[in-house]
Design a protein around this motif. Structure first.
Motif, PDB file in Angstrom:
ATOM      1  N   ASP A  61       0.823  -1.213   0.000  1.00 17.25           N
ATOM      2  CA  ASP A  61       0.000   0.000   0.000  1.00 17.25           C
ATOM      3  C   ASP A  61       0.854   1.257   0.000  1.00 17.25           C
ATOM      4  N   ASP A  62       1.980   1.214   0.696  1.00 13.37           N
ATOM      5  CA  ASP A  62       2.860   2.376   0.755  1.00 13.37           C
ATOM      6  C   ASP A  62       3.688   2.539  -0.518  1.00 13.37           C
ATOM      7  N   ARG A  79      12.390   2.283   5.639  1.00 15.49           N
ATOM      8  CA  ARG A  79      11.935   1.022   6.237  1.00 15.49           C
ATOM      9  C   ARG A  79      13.076   0.338   6.993  1.00 15.49           C
TER      10      ARG A  79
END
Length: 85
Positions: A61-62, A79
């Motif tokens: 989604d990101d 991340r």
């Protein structure tokens, strides 16, 4: 913590897409993946290899906002920082 770089991205692209001519990712770092000729399946393979190589989870989604090699490198490094904390 390992840092992800454009050189690392170039290597993963070579491994996953077999694109020898992608040695120029550094010069094309702000060009969209679409303009570089990568479809969603190729990007999925690249992301999967990054996750396995760097032991990091990249939420799909990101990733929708990640459109260029530069943005992908920044996203992966963010991340990696989060997972190290």
């Amino acid at each position: 913590m390992a840092e992800f770089s454009l050189a690392g991205l170039e290597e993963i692209i070579r491994q996953s897409a077999g694109e020898d001519d992608m040695a120029g990712v550094a010069e094309s770092r702000d060009v969209t993946f679409d303009d570089l000729g990568f479809d969603s399946l190729a990007l999925l393979e690249i992301v999967n290899r990054i996750e396995r190589t760097y032991h990091v989870k990249l939420p799909e989604d990101d990733l929708t906002a990640v459109r260029t090699p530069n943005a992908l490198v920044a996203f992966v490094n963010e991340r990696l920082k989060e997972s190290a904390a």
